[in-house]
Design a protein around this motif. Sequence first.
Motif, PDB file in Angstrom:
ATOM      1  N   SER A 193      50.136  23.211  53.936  1.00 28.74           N
ATOM      2  CA  SER A 193      49.360  21.793  53.127  1.00 28.74           C
ATOM      3  C   SER A 193      50.176  21.701  51.679  1.00 28.74           C
ATOM      4  N   GLY A 194      51.377  22.324  51.495  1.00 24.75           N
ATOM      5  CA  GLY A 194      51.838  21.829  50.337  1.00 24.75           C
ATOM      6  C   GLY A 194      52.288  22.862  49.571  1.00 24.75           C
ATOM      7  N   GLY A 195      51.564  24.025  49.506  1.00 19.93           N
ATOM      8  CA  GLY A 195      51.797  25.269  48.612  1.00 19.93           C
ATOM      9  C   GLY A 195      53.230  25.580  48.639  1.00 19.93           C
ATOM     10  N   ASP A 196      53.838  25.526  47.585  1.00 20.71           N
ATOM     11  CA  ASP A 196      55.414  25.704  47.275  1.00 20.71           C
ATOM     12  C   ASP A 196      55.849  26.992  46.691  1.00 20.71           C
ATOM     13  N   GLY A 197      57.187  27.160  47.024  1.00 23.09           N
ATOM     14  CA  GLY A 197      57.667  28.320  46.125  1.00 23.09           C
ATOM     15  C   GLY A 197      57.298  29.864  46.787  1.00 23.09           C
ATOM     16  N   VAL A 198      57.225  30.630  46.165  1.00 23.90           N
ATOM     17  CA  VAL A 198      56.715  32.205  46.180  1.00 23.90           C
ATOM     18  C   VAL A 198      55.338  32.431  45.665  1.00 23.90           C
ATOM     19  N   SER A 199      54.313  32.603  46.428  1.00 19.33           N
ATOM     20  CA  SER A 199      52.927  33.121  46.080  1.00 19.33           C
ATOM     21  C   SER A 199      52.790  34.239  46.347  1.00 19.33           C
ATOM     22  N   VAL A 200      52.072  34.747  45.396  1.00 14.27           N
ATOM     23  CA  VAL A 200      51.525  36.447  45.468  1.00 14.27           C
ATOM     24  C   VAL A 200      50.056  36.382  45.351  1.00 14.27           C
ATOM     25  N   PHE A 201      49.368  37.199  46.343  1.00 10.39           N
ATOM     26  CA  PHE A 201      48.120  37.457  46.244  1.00 10.39           C
ATOM     27  C   PHE A 201      47.844  38.690  46.726  1.00 10.39           C
ATOM     28  N   ASN A 202      46.947  39.478  45.865  1.00 10.06           N
ATOM     29  CA  ASN A 202      46.154  40.750  46.126  1.00 10.06           C
ATOM     30  C   ASN A 202      45.228  40.656  47.487  1.00 10.06           C
ATOM     31  N   LEU A 203      45.129  41.305  48.330  1.00 12.38           N
ATOM     32  CA  LEU A 203      44.157  41.457  49.414  1.00 12.38           C
ATOM     33  C   LEU A 203      43.201  42.572  49.236  1.00 12.38           C
ATOM     34  N   GLY A 204      42.096  42.557  48.910  1.00 13.76           N
ATOM     35  CA  GLY A 204      41.228  43.715  48.987  1.00 13.76           C
ATOM     36  C   GLY A 204      39.847  43.062  48.764  1.00 13.76           C
ATOM     37  N   THR A 205      38.951  44.256  48.513  1.00 10.55           N
ATOM     38  CA  THR A 205      37.615  43.396  48.505  1.00 10.55           C
ATOM     39  C   THR A 205      37.100  43.328  46.907  1.00 10.55           C
ATOM     40  N   GLY A 206      37.867  43.863  45.912  1.00 11.55           N
ATOM     41  CA  GLY A 206      37.638  44.121  44.674  1.00 11.55           C
ATOM     42  C   GLY A 206      36.582  45.255  44.370  1.00 11.55           C
ATOM     43  N   ARG A 207      36.399  46.008  45.279  1.00  8.65           N
ATOM     44  CA  ARG A 207      35.461  47.143  45.158  1.00  8.65           C
ATOM     45  C   ARG A 207      36.112  48.390  45.301  1.00  8.65           C
ATOM     46  N   GLY A 208      35.901  49.545  44.597  1.00 11.23           N
ATOM     47  CA  GLY A 208      36.663  50.871  44.779  1.00 11.23           C
ATOM     48  C   GLY A 208      35.569  51.634  45.428  1.00 11.23           C
ATOM     49  N   LEU A 209      35.877  52.478  46.286  1.00  9.17           N
ATOM     50  CA  LEU A 209      35.159  53.506  46.918  1.00  9.17           C
ATOM     51  C   LEU A 209      35.830  54.707  47.047  1.00  9.17           C
ATOM     52  N   SER A 210      35.020  55.687  46.803  1.00  6.60           N
ATOM     53  CA  SER A 210      35.827  57.298  46.843  1.00  6.60           C
ATOM     54  C   SER A 210      35.871  57.728  48.178  1.00  6.60           C
ATOM     55  N   VAL A 211      36.726  58.676  48.179  1.00  6.29           N
ATOM     56  CA  VAL A 211      36.718  59.326  49.750  1.00  6.29           C
ATOM     57  C   VAL A 211      35.405  59.719  50.282  1.00  6.29           C
ATOM     58  N   MET A 212      34.681  60.513  49.268  1.00  4.19           N
ATOM     59  CA  MET A 212      33.306  60.837  49.755  1.00  4.19           C
ATOM     60  C   MET A 212      32.344  59.614  50.012  1.00  4.19           C
TER      61      MET A 212
END
Length: 346
Positions: free
Chosen positions: A263-282
């Motif tokens: 729908s028209g997004g041009d050039g090169v776009s960059v996005f992080n894909l995460g939840t925004g939440r850090g979780l520890s191994v435990m």
Amino acid sequence: MIVHGGVFMAKKIIVTGGAGYIGSHTSVALQESGFDVVVFDNLSNSNISSLDGVAKITGTRPEFINVDCADFSALRSAFMLHRDAVGVIHFAAFKAVGESVANPTMYYRNNLNGLINVLDLMREFEIPNLVFSSSATVYGTPAVLPVTEQTPLQPATSPYGGTKVMGENIIRDTVHAYPQMHATLLRYFNPIGAHPSGLIGELPNGVPNNLMPYITQTAARIRPVLNVFGDDYDTPDGFCVRDYIDVNDLARAHVAALNYMLSGGDGVSVFNLGTGRGLSVMELVRGFESATGVPVPYKIAPRRAGDVPAIWADASLAERVLKWRADTPLSETLASTWRWQKNQSN
Ligand code: NAD
Ligand code: WQD
């Protein structure tokens, strides 16, 4: 939809690596959004049965071509058959960090030749839109958390990571040279989970390197005990912190990225894909136990060389621009993972 002689045709997307873990879930999301999917994969790290799963879930089996993306003439023949595609999602790559350290040229050859061939053929056949699988590995050990797309990239710590940093640059230079091309670089954090149906999921080869399949295989008694690498990090509970994102949420982000470009997004776009939440191994281990009721025997082991103590995403750009967010509750993600593991064990 494209109209041909009064007949509505679904928009066709080439999905390289579409038989793999993220590719199979994305094929589901694409088909459920009305796209026509063609998978190009050489099955070097996957099984064709994943496409049976996609067929059962969606009612449609994606067309499949067994082709090595690093083989230009074979890939050209495949592209020729599907020159009417409107976009390519390029998942096909090797992804084991340790293996890339042991065999760097295998990684550079596969991951970079594959990408370069895809770009050349997209240009030749005038297919304008590319979605590329990048990785949080491009941020190395970040000084400030969470990481945004503006966080400076760091020199790669493995040949695998190198192929993602170089891959991003190769795409930027190519789109700069050929402005009719558009690309979206998606930096995935830690994908986990399986389709809620339990019909597709991650199929690690041999002993898993990644935490989530190690947890499920330990819960399933395939492995006796989970080694937790390090409990003395400078983090709230001493364990490493990551941003674990549900693979179905990740899959939807690819559809959003394609729609954005279409729908028209041009050039090169960059996005992080995460939840925004850090979780520890435990926290992930305990979360799994409470979501499934199945214990995960573990022992504390020494730190693993090369591990970043903590990283999680600021994914607000994807939310603003792509209207996408990762919203699957962790308990659902973990329950789906376990359903998939039990199906495998059976
Ligand atoms: P996967 O190994 O399950 O899927 C990759 C697919 O590509 C496999 O089906 C494999 O057979 C195919 N493939 C590899 N080389 C090929 C070639 N030369 N020609 C044709 N097919 C080829 O891996 P995944 O986890 O689904 O990862 C998909 C992409 O996402 C990769 O580019 C990976 O680097 C990237 N990524 C993955 C993660 C993760 O943790 N899973 C995180 C960040 C980025
Ligand atoms: C997560 C945490 C481990 C296994 C890797 C790649 C990265 C990206 C995603 C592709 C860490 C701990 C693990 C185990 C453990 N892939 N762990 N016991 O290292 O964050 O990222 O996969 O782009 O590039 O590096 O993921 O799942 O291996 O580890 O304690 O048996 O789990 O130390 O803290 P990682 P992971």
